[in-house]
Structure formats: structure tokens, C-alpha cells
Design a protein around this motif. Structure first.
Motif, PDB file in Angstrom:
ATOM      1  N   ALA A 304       0.570  -1.478  -0.489  1.00  0.00           N
ATOM      2  CA  ALA A 304       0.032   0.410  -0.153  1.00  0.00           C
ATOM      3  C   ALA A 304       1.156   1.080  -0.427  1.00  0.00           C
ATOM      4  O   ALA A 304       0.569   2.236  -0.612  1.00  0.00           O
ATOM      5  CB  ALA A 304      -0.960  -0.151   1.133  1.00  0.00           C
ATOM      6  N   TYR A 305       2.419   1.314   0.862  1.00  0.00           N
ATOM      7  CA  TYR A 305       3.097   2.165   0.845  1.00  0.00           C
ATOM      8  C   TYR A 305       3.662   2.718  -0.633  1.00  0.00           C
ATOM      9  O   TYR A 305       3.991   4.146  -0.724  1.00  0.00           O
ATOM     10  CB  TYR A 305       3.382   2.208   2.370  1.00  0.00           C
ATOM     11  N   ALA A 306       4.136   1.292  -0.821  1.00  0.00           N
ATOM     12  CA  ALA A 306       4.618   1.752  -2.250  1.00  0.00           C
ATOM     13  C   ALA A 306       3.874   2.678  -3.244  1.00  0.00           C
ATOM     14  O   ALA A 306       4.577   3.067  -4.563  1.00  0.00           O
ATOM     15  CB  ALA A 306       4.761   0.419  -2.832  1.00  0.00           C
ATOM     16  N   ILE A 307       2.523   1.469  -2.907  1.00  0.00           N
ATOM     17  CA  ILE A 307       2.018   2.889  -4.277  1.00  0.00           C
ATOM     18  C   ILE A 307       1.253   4.484  -4.045  1.00  0.00           C
ATOM     19  O   ILE A 307       1.651   5.175  -4.848  1.00  0.00           O
ATOM     20  CB  ILE A 307      -0.125   1.553  -4.457  1.00  0.00           C
ATOM     21  N   ALA A 308       1.162   4.020  -2.710  1.00  0.00           N
ATOM     22  CA  ALA A 308       0.876   5.701  -1.424  1.00  0.00           C
ATOM     23  C   ALA A 308       1.826   6.718  -2.322  1.00  0.00           C
ATOM     24  O   ALA A 308       1.749   7.632  -2.382  1.00  0.00           O
ATOM     25  CB  ALA A 308       0.678   5.687  -0.322  1.00  0.00           C
ATOM     26  N   HIS A 309       3.608   5.735  -2.711  1.00  0.00           N
ATOM     27  CA  HIS A 309       4.365   7.119  -2.015  1.00  0.00           C
ATOM     28  C   HIS A 309       5.438   7.668  -3.342  1.00  0.00           C
ATOM     29  O   HIS A 309       5.853   8.527  -3.899  1.00  0.00           O
ATOM     30  CB  HIS A 309       5.584   6.167  -0.866  1.00  0.00           C
ATOM     31  N   SER A 310       4.492   7.189  -4.113  1.00  0.00           N
ATOM     32  CA  SER A 310       5.026   6.907  -6.085  1.00  0.00           C
ATOM     33  C   SER A 310       5.243   8.441  -6.174  1.00  0.00           C
ATOM     34  O   SER A 310       3.355   8.430  -6.533  1.00  0.00           O
ATOM     35  CB  SER A 310       5.142   5.727  -6.852  1.00  0.00           C
ATOM     36  N   PRO A 311       5.564   8.351  -6.726  1.00  0.00           N
ATOM     37  CA  PRO A 311       5.332  10.782  -7.142  1.00  0.00           C
ATOM     38  C   PRO A 311       5.043   9.897  -8.571  1.00  0.00           C
ATOM     39  O   PRO A 311       4.049  10.882  -8.989  1.00  0.00           O
ATOM     40  CB  PRO A 311       7.045  11.019  -7.511  1.00  0.00           C
ATOM     41  N   LEU A 312       5.270   9.159  -9.684  1.00  0.00           N
ATOM     42  CA  LEU A 312       4.356   8.575 -10.679  1.00  0.00           C
ATOM     43  C   LEU A 312       3.522   8.275 -10.543  1.00  0.00           C
ATOM     44  O   LEU A 312       2.446   8.712 -11.235  1.00  0.00           O
ATOM     45  CB  LEU A 312       5.523   7.677 -11.381  1.00  0.00           C
ATOM     46  N   ILE A 313       2.972   7.976  -9.913  1.00  0.00           N
ATOM     47  CA  ILE A 313       1.507   6.964  -9.735  1.00  0.00           C
ATOM     48  C   ILE A 313       0.592   8.356  -9.058  1.00  0.00           C
ATOM     49  O   ILE A 313      -0.368   8.685  -9.746  1.00  0.00           O
ATOM     50  CB  ILE A 313       1.816   6.210  -8.510  1.00  0.00           C
ATOM     51  N   LYS A 314       1.337   9.182  -8.313  1.00  0.00           N
ATOM     52  CA  LYS A 314       1.119  10.242  -7.629  1.00  0.00           C
ATOM     53  C   LYS A 314       0.401  11.642  -8.553  1.00  0.00           C
ATOM     54  O   LYS A 314      -0.721  12.350  -9.157  1.00  0.00           O
ATOM     55  CB  LYS A 314       1.085  11.119  -6.574  1.00  0.00           C
ATOM     56  N   THR A 315       1.243  11.754  -9.312  1.00  0.00           N
ATOM     57  CA  THR A 315       1.170  12.923 -10.590  1.00  0.00           C
ATOM     58  C   THR A 315       0.071  12.110 -11.795  1.00  0.00           C
ATOM     59  O   THR A 315      -0.509  12.856 -12.315  1.00  0.00           O
ATOM     60  CB  THR A 315       2.743  13.158 -11.211  1.00  0.00           C
ATOM     61  N   ALA A 316       0.221  11.102 -12.229  1.00  0.00           N
ATOM     62  CA  ALA A 316      -0.791  10.482 -13.096  1.00  0.00           C
ATOM     63  C   ALA A 316      -1.744  10.691 -12.170  1.00  0.00           C
ATOM     64  O   ALA A 316      -2.947  10.928 -12.985  1.00  0.00           O
ATOM     65  CB  ALA A 316      -0.116   8.561 -13.047  1.00  0.00           C
TER      66      ALA A 316
END
Length: 410
Positions: A304-316
């Protein structure tokens, strides 16, 4: 703007018998804003706290821990300043935190170790003691039970809106009131985040039982949020119980009374924690990351944190771009070494995106694009290797996140 979050109405924040709050404009960093808060607690109150695990913890955190240990939770007052974190200030910072406690203790006629200090704001700058000490009499002069709304505003830093909520439940035939406030917007990451949270109740509860309660509540609320992966130096979450409700003291963690109070305070903590994420610096999306069917909670949290912390995911997510391969990549580097990627399933909202190690045959990008337009989005990962689960709340990264943090000291 915050994601589906507005400031509480003043009348919705209920007075808690045995709690008085006073606010001042002390000009700690910026003029003409509420930036100091004193919370006075009735004699006999019990207090428990949870603090940052950052090794560079701020001077007030060190002093809070000392005072809670010395008094076994017999605390009579809290004092909070914004604008200056009193962190990275060495022995001089510790002396200033203790001087603050001494000064407030004298005003309230309590022992210095019965005062807990809190600071939030810029790190590595000396606390302006002349302004802080001048603000204390102002806070004491306007102490009152109805000032929760002003208190929520007084602890804000980069927050856009204040955060607070109340509950009332019945315990042992008595009406018990719970009110809480929090602050936080950026530098948010568990254990804990750059947040301050204060919850008060008039329930009667023993010190050891209160300690069990706060541990339960924080691990289901403030330790389940992240904005940017930065753990602050000043994080503090406090629960105070004044015992004024008239219920028989709760001292059994298996009792119906304890479970009712624990669950109500946890609900308050969850609402306050989620409000911090909704008000994340520059946030436009509120994201719930649910990881299910893991072998244990630890591995579910890793994913869950790997997903939540990823700048690439968050910017997408900010761009509403269903570039969902980034989520698969994050799952893969989360640190679950024996993970069978062919067994897991990835859902965006109710849409099955990936299974059998690749794109789901039923998935079309228009489905993902439709979900990504929503302001509240759930990402669900089903690991299919056990019965454990974990949930983390986060937000996207927008242009404003960079602007706010670039201009923070301006």
C-alpha cells in the motif's frame, strides 16, 4: 482546494466538560493570525500521547515524553505554538520548551511537569521566546470551553481549512462527549506525520487503559496516512480524558464500555487523519489504497505504501491519466520477495485492470479514464496469498505541491 473537505461549523464542535481552550495572536512568525493555543484540563484528567519516530525529534517532543513519564499522565495543560517547530535547535531549544512549561505552569498554578509543549512550523530556527511568553497570558485570559473552532484554526500552518469533529455516545448510562482537532497538510507520513492531533473526552478511564486505547486508535488513523513520505520532527497525537461524564472508571479493555469509547475515539481519529490527506498540499484527489488477501498486515502495508508514495503514480492521478502500469511497478518493488505476481489482481474502483501477470482481458482504457476523473478513487490490490489486509489514505501530487513547499519560508 481540499478534496471534499470544508472547515467544521463552530457549533458542531462540542464543549468537553473539564476542558478549556484559550487562543492568542502572538506573531510567532506572521502577524495578525491565531498562532498560540493553551488547553487547560481539569484536575484528575488522564493524558496519553504518541509521537514521531524521527530521530531528529523536536525539543517539545522530548519534553512531552519526559513529562508524561514523570507524571504518569497526570497532565493539567497543553501549549501549542505554530510558525516555529523548535526543532534542530539543540540544548537551547530544550531550554526554551521547558521555559514555556514553567511560565504556563506559574500562570495556571500547576507543576511545570504537568504541562505539555507542542510546536509546529519552520525547522532549524530559534523559537522567539519574547513573543511566545507574551502570548501565554493572552491565552489564559480567554480560556473557555466553547473555543474548539478557534483552537483548530490556531494550530494550522500550511493547512487551507481547519479540522475538527465531535461525537457523543452513551457509556455506563452516561452521555460521553468526544471532540478532536488536528493540523497537517504536507510532510505527512506515518510514525507519525507532520501533524498535531488533540482529542478530548469527559469519559473516566484509567491511565493504562487509555494507553491501550490511543495505540489502537493511532494505528488505524494517523499511522495510515501519507501525503509525501516525509516523516516530521514534531508529530504528536494526544488523547485527554477528564473523567467528568460520571461513568464508572473504565479499566478493562475487554469491557463493553471500553470498546464503545475506543471505537468512537478511533472514528474521530480516522476523520481527523483523513481530513489531513484531503487537505494535502495542492491535493486534487483523495485516494484509498486497499491491499487484501496478504499473508500478514506488514506485507499489505508495504504494498500500500509503495503505491501511495510513488511520485509517478501520484502525478498520474493528478493528470487523470490511467497509466496503471506504474501501480504494477510499485507493487513489484514493495519488498514482498516471494510475491507471485501472476496470482494478484488490481482494481481501479470497481474496474478489474490486471490479473494473471498482465492486463485483464476485460479492461479497456476508457474504463480507467472514467474512474480517474473522480475526486475520490480507490485502488484495490488482491494478493491472493492469505487473509490479512491494510488500508492507506493518500492524495495526488499537483503543481501546487511544489509551489507551496518552494514558498514555505517566504
Amino acid at each position: 482546494m481540499p478534496v471534499n473537505l470544508v472547515a467544521p461549523e463552530a457549533q458542531s464542535l462540542l464543549a468537553v466538560p473539564g476542558v478549556e481552550l484559550g487562543i492568542a495572536k502572538a506573531n510567532i512568525r506572521k502577524p495578525d493570525r491565531k498562532d498560540m493555543l493553551v488547553i487547560k484540563l481539569a484536575e484528575g484528567s488522564r493524558v496519553a500521547g504518541v509521537f514521531t519516530k524521527n530521530r531528529f525529534c523536536a525539543a517539545p517532543v522530548i519534553v512531552c515524553k519526559e513529562h508524561l513519564f514523570k507524571t504518569n499522565g497526570d497532565i493539567r495543560a497543553l501549549v501549542v505554538n505554530t510558525g516555529n517547530a523548535n526543532a534542530g535547535t539543540g540544548e537551547a531549544g530544550l531550554e526554551k520548551a521547558r521555559t514555556t512549561c514553567n511560565a504556563l505552569a506559574e500562570l495556571l498554578q500547576v507543576a511545570p511537569e504537568q504541562v505539555l509543549p507542542f510546536s509546529t512550523g519552520v525547522i532549524l530556527e530559534p523559537l522567539p521566546m519574547d513573543r511566545l511568553l507574551a502570548g501565554l497570558p493572552q491565552c489564559v485570559a480567554n480560556l473557555g470551553g466553547q473555543h474548539w473552532f478557534d483552537a483548530a484554526e490556531a494550530i494550522m500552518t500550511t493547512d487551507i481549512v481547519s479540522k475538527g469533529t465531535s461525537r457523543q455516545i452513551t457509556v455506563d448510562g452516561k452521555t460521553v462527549t468526544i471532540t478532536g482537532i488536528s493540523k497537517g497538510s504536507g510532510m505527512i507520513h506515518p510514525n507519525m506525520a507532520t501533524m498535531l492531533g488533540y482529542v478530548a473526552t469527559d469519559a473516566a478511564i484509567s491511565q493504562s487503559t487509555l494507553a491501550a486505547l490511543i495505540d489502537h486508535a493511532v494505528n488505524r488513523s494517523f499511522n495510515c496516512i501519507t501525503v509525501d513520505g516525509d516523516t516530521s520532527t514534531n508529530d504528536s497525537f494526544i488523547v485527554a480524558a477528564t473523567g467528568k461524564a460520571g461513568n464508572a472508571e473504565i479499566n478493562d479493555i475487554g469491557s463493553v464500555e471500553y470498546l464503545a469509547l475506543r471505537d468512537a475515539i478511533t472514528d474521530v481519529a480516522v476523520e481527523l487523519a483523513q481530513a489531513i490527506v484531503r487537505d494535502g498540499e495542492g491535493a486534487t484527489k483523495f485516494m484509498t489504497i486497499k491491499v487484501e488477501a496478504g499473508q500478514d498486515v506488514e506485507e499489505c502495508r508495504k504494498v500500500a505504501y509503495a503505491i501511495a508514495h510513488s511520485p509517478l503514480i501520484k502525478t498520474a492521478f493528478f493528470a487523470s491519466d490511467p497509466n496503471l502500469g506504474r501501480i504494477l511497478a510499485a507493487i513489484g518493488y514493495a519488498g514482498v520477495d516471494d510475491l507471485d505476481v501472476n496470482a494478484l489482481q488490481l482494481y481501479l474502483g470497481d474496474v478489474l485492470v490486471a490479473e494473471n501477470g498482465g492486463r485483464a482481458t476485460s479492461y479497456v482504457e476508457e474504463q480507467g479514464a472514467a474512474v480517474m476523473q473522480e475526486s475520490e478513487i480507490t485502488v484495490r490490490v488482491v494478493l491472493n496469498r492469505g487473509s490479512a489486509e491494510a488500508t492507506v489514505w493518500t492524495c495526488d501530487f499537483s503543481y501546487d505541491y511544489v509551489r507551496i513547499n518552494a514558498d514555505y519560508r517566504s
